[in-house]
Design a protein around this motif. Structure first.
Motif, PDB file in Angstrom:
ATOM      1  N   LEU A   1       0.722  -1.164  -0.107  1.00 34.14           N
ATOM      2  CA  LEU A   1      -0.057  -0.002  -0.121  1.00 34.14           C
ATOM      3  C   LEU A   1       0.899   1.320  -0.030  1.00 34.14           C
ATOM      4  CD1 LEU A   1      -2.701  -0.884   2.712  1.00 34.14           C
ATOM      5  CD2 LEU A   1      -2.615  -1.449   0.129  1.00 34.14           C
ATOM      6  N   GLU A   2       0.401   2.127  -0.739  1.00 27.23           N
ATOM      7  CA  GLU A   2       1.084   3.646  -0.682  1.00 27.23           C
ATOM      8  C   GLU A   2      -0.149   4.536  -0.822  1.00 27.23           C
ATOM      9  OE1 GLU A   2       4.429   6.223  -3.182  1.00 27.23           O
ATOM     10  OE2 GLU A   2       2.784   5.302  -4.143  1.00 27.23           O
ATOM     11  N   PHE A   3       0.030   5.547   0.237  1.00 24.10           N
ATOM     12  CA  PHE A   3      -1.389   6.474   0.490  1.00 24.10           C
ATOM     13  C   PHE A   3      -1.108   7.674  -0.189  1.00 24.10           C
ATOM     14  CE2 PHE A   3      -1.526   3.290   3.422  1.00 24.10           C
ATOM     15  CZ  PHE A   3      -2.789   3.323   4.260  1.00 24.10           C
TER      16      PHE A   3
ATOM     17  N   ASP B   1       5.447  -4.509  13.123  1.00 27.53           N
ATOM     18  CA  ASP B   1       6.874  -4.401  12.831  1.00 27.53           C
ATOM     19  C   ASP B   1       6.419  -3.962  11.026  1.00 27.53           C
ATOM     20  OD1 ASP B   1       8.131  -4.439  15.089  1.00 27.53           O
ATOM     21  OD2 ASP B   1       7.833  -6.729  14.890  1.00 27.53           O
ATOM     22  N   ALA B   2       5.461  -3.706  10.702  1.00 23.11           N
ATOM     23  CA  ALA B   2       5.042  -3.645   9.134  1.00 23.11           C
ATOM     24  C   ALA B   2       5.625  -2.363   8.693  1.00 23.11           C
ATOM     25  CB  ALA B   2       3.618  -3.322   8.913  1.00 23.11           C
ATOM     26  N   GLY B   3       6.291  -1.222   9.410  1.00 25.11           N
ATOM     27  CA  GLY B   3       6.955  -0.128   8.952  1.00 25.11           C
ATOM     28  C   GLY B   3       5.876   1.178   8.984  1.00 25.11           C
ATOM     29  N   ALA B   4       6.501   2.255   8.218  1.00 25.35           N
ATOM     30  CA  ALA B   4       5.612   3.367   8.222  1.00 25.35           C
ATOM     31  C   ALA B   4       4.940   3.434   6.948  1.00 25.35           C
ATOM     32  CB  ALA B   4       6.570   4.539   8.169  1.00 25.35           C
ATOM     33  N   GLN B   5       3.892   4.318   7.323  1.00 24.94           N
ATOM     34  CA  GLN B   5       3.040   4.623   6.080  1.00 24.94           C
ATOM     35  C   GLN B   5       3.885   5.269   4.980  1.00 24.94           C
ATOM     36  OE1 GLN B   5       0.121   7.917   5.965  1.00 24.94           O
ATOM     37  NE2 GLN B   5      -1.595   6.357   6.082  1.00 24.94           N
ATOM     38  N   ILE B   6       3.816   4.754   3.674  1.00 21.38           N
ATOM     39  CA  ILE B   6       4.321   5.568   2.562  1.00 21.38           C
ATOM     40  C   ILE B   6       3.539   6.562   1.886  1.00 21.38           C
ATOM     41  CG2 ILE B   6       5.447   5.318   0.431  1.00 21.38           C
ATOM     42  CD1 ILE B   6       7.152   3.955   2.754  1.00 21.38           C
ATOM     43  N   GLN B   7       3.812   7.973   1.670  1.00 24.30           N
ATOM     44  CA  GLN B   7       3.044   8.941   1.393  1.00 24.30           C
ATOM     45  C   GLN B   7       3.192   9.799   0.122  1.00 24.30           C
ATOM     46  OE1 GLN B   7       3.405  11.435   5.101  1.00 24.30           O
ATOM     47  NE2 GLN B   7       1.545  10.406   6.089  1.00 24.30           N
ATOM     48  N   HIS B   8       2.412   9.737  -0.576  1.00 23.67           N
ATOM     49  CA  HIS B   8       2.629  10.427  -1.945  1.00 23.67           C
ATOM     50  C   HIS B   8       1.606  11.749  -1.795  1.00 23.67           C
ATOM     51  CE1 HIS B   8       1.278  10.957  -6.514  1.00 23.67           C
ATOM     52  NE2 HIS B   8       2.197  11.674  -6.209  1.00 23.67           N
TER      53      HIS B   8
END
Length: 602
Positions: free
Chosen positions: A261-263, A296-303
């Motif tokens: 997922l990318e937000f 531990d899924a990591g941070a949200q990736i934001q565009h």
């Protein structure tokens, strides 16, 4: 590093500490001079600014304005950024959007600072069959490609993957996003989304393309429908959760699903609200991942994309300033990728100059302003930390409402989500109509003699679902009526601004009235007499004292001279022959529309 000795000296030790109550008394004294007799907390409240979602920005924040511990950059809850190094290595990813098959424009962007491509493909953009031609000469192992294909996501994704294979790009070297977003497409078009292609592409990426993500959680449809920052956050969380459910049902683990997922969020010219929104979004998604069993899924990736809602069609050059502030906010908020929409984006396909300004906006902030060299530059500000917390709570509340309504798909299909967004936009439209939220070049400081900026028509965007709104739309409709009148008659509708007394008495209100009427496409005439102006209506401009002495007689004179309607610039009073009043906070759109109606401007 030199360590100063502990010599017992304190900064400002000779000055007594000030208290909050002392500050409030000083504020009350200043307000009293302007006619507001308030004390204590009421004085402070008088300087507060109401935001959407029930939030308020106060004039003073102190160490007593607590907020949850934001953590460290790169560590949960990721409030301070998605990576420990932030964007300090090379700045954020500069991502340019293209919706036309213009190979030259794509190469020009990549050769001059753009680091990734956002391609609108399919029915609303570049034909799938033209994808190879558009990407000819592009080093696909260096330039990430993000697709936005709506219903055509599967053929578009397969074509991109074919190009990777054809050009010898290894699976682990491919970067970008295939852009599957069934709920986002449903929000745009009203057609029920199909999760099967998204799930299939996610499995393929997880197995063979570790650098590719399959899905985009696009919050722009909710922002562009008039939603608030909290509604944008809540809708994105609900969409992300729906995708986690679909992907885990398709066989992916929660960690694998999160990695697909990318937000995508909007950045507006309200810089602090944008910074807080991006920080809050990472915090909320970290909580979702934790609850779903993937801490531990990591941070949200934001565009992050500069807001289409704020872009004006009149005086579009001002959009450069809006986009600059929005880009600064996106960078300071920790965005991973930023798309700056060209200043002429609302008018059609951007030209080369507009694309150059757009990409250079990021370049200047990164290379010359050194914005990316500081990780979370707004962090630690009592105001920003408190606003982040309040916005996160409001966004979570909206997310809970959507989940309680059956999830994102159910909320969309019932129409209830659209109604919530429409209610928010209606409230905001009231402020826009009253010019409490000014739009420079449109509702404030318009320029009627401006030459229109003309661009080639862009492909029609996907439609049929949630509406797309713009801040300028009500005033744009008024200006369009004036333009049609100009084309038909050779002149614009006119109003005579009748100044009474010396300049010191009338200048402020004459300037105010001139701006207001021009916002509706009505040309103000200030020279000569009413009889010489060619106007059918008039507006008196002066001080309250002169109104008491002369307004009634002057209004009667104007009526006798043929004025069909006489305004007075100022608060309503008891003046014979004055038919209307224009003042700060009046419903400018209603006043201007009625004026054009009386003037026969359809």
């Amino acid at each position: 590093m030199t360590v100063l000795p502990d010599d017992g000296l304190e900064l400002a030790a000779e000055f007594p500490d000030s208290t909050h109550e002392q500050w409030q008394r000083l504020v009350a004294g200043v307000l009293r001079k302007s006619g507001k007799d308030v004390e204590g907390a009421q004085a402070e409240e008088a300087l507060s600014t109401a935001l959407e979602d029930g939030l308020r920005t106060r004039p003073l924040y102190t160490a007593h304005d607590t907020a949850p511990e934001p953590g460290l950059p790169g560590f949960a809850p990721f409030v301070r950024g998605s990576r420990p190094e932030g964007n300090t290595v090379g700045g954020w990813d500069v991502r340019q959007r293209h919706s036309a098959a213009d190979h030259g424009a794509v190469l020009a962007d990549l050769e001059n600072g753009v680091t990734s491509l956002w391609l609108v493909v399919g029915e609303a953009g570049i034909p799938v069959s033209s994808l190879g031609q558009v990407l000819e000469g592009v080093y696909l192992d260096l330039a990430p490609v993000v697709l936005d294909a709506g219903r055509d996501v599967e053929p578009a994704a397969r074509e991109l993957l074919r190009l990777y294979e054809e050009r010898g790009v290894a699976g682990d070297a491919a970067r970008g996003n295939l852009g599957a977003d069934p709920l986002g497409d449903e929000a745009r078009t009203g057609r029920p989304g199909d999760f099967a292609p998204a799930a299939g592409l996610a499995r393929l990426c997880a197995e063979a393309y570790p650098g590719l993500r399959a899905l985009t959680v696009d919050a722009l449809p909710y922002h562009e429908a008039g939603g608030s920052a909290a509604q944008e956050l809540g809708a994105s969380l609900a969409t992300g959760v729906a995708y986690l459910r679909a992907l885990t049902e398709a066989g992916l683990s929660v960690e694998q699903a999160c990695a697909q997922l990318e937000f995508r969020y909007a950045a507006t010219a309200d810089q602090f609200l944008t910074i807080a929104k991006l920080r809050a979004a990472r915090r909320l998604w970290a909580r979702v991942a934790e609850v779903c069993g993937a801490p531990d899924a990591g941070a949200q990736i934001q565009h992050v994309v500069t807001s289409p809602v704020m872009m004006s069609r009149r005086d579009p050059w001002v959009n450069m300033l809006r986009a600059t502030v929005a880009t600064l906010a996106a960078g300071a908020g920790g965005a991973d990728s930023v798309t700056v929409l060209p200043f002429d984006d609302a008018l059609g396909l951007p030209d080369a100059f507009a694309r150059r300004i757009a990409r250079n906006t990021s370049t200047i902030l990164i290379e010359e302003s050194h914005l990316a060299r500081v990780i979370d530059p707004a962090g630690g500000s009592w105001y920003v930390e408190r606003l982040t917390d309040e916005l996160a709570r409001a966004g979570w509340e909206f997310f809970q409402w959507i989940e309680g309504s059956g999830g994102q798909a159910a909320a969309l299909r019932s129409g209830e989500l659209g109604r919530r967004l429409a209610d928010t936009w209606q409230a905001r439209s009231t402020g826009l109509a009253k010019r409490r939220e000014p739009v420079t070049g449109v509702s404030e400081f318009p320029f009627l003699a401006e030459k229109p900026v003309v661009r080639e028509a862009a492909p029609e965007p996907r439609s049929g679902g949630l509406p797309r709104v713009r801040r300028d739309e009500a005033f744009e409709a008024l200006r369009a009526r004036s333009d049609a009148h100009l084309a038909a008659t050779g002149s614009r509708p006119r109003i005579h601004l009748t100044a009474l007394g010396p300049a010191a008495a009338h200048t402020a209100r004459l300037t105010f009235a001139s701006n207001l009427f021009q916002a509706g496409g009505i040309e103000p005439v200030t020279e000569g007499t009413f009889e010489e102006s060619g106007a059918s209506e008039a507006c008196l401009c002066s001080s309250d004292a002169l109104y008491e002495e002369r307004a009634a007689a002057e209004a009667a004179r104007l009526k006798a001279a043929g004025a069909a309607h006489v305004f007075l610039a100022g608060r309503p009073g008891q003046y014979p022959d004055v038919d209307g009043y224009v003042f700060a906070g009046c419903d400018a759109v209603a006043v201007l529309s009625a004026t054009l109606d009386r003037m026969g401007v359809s």
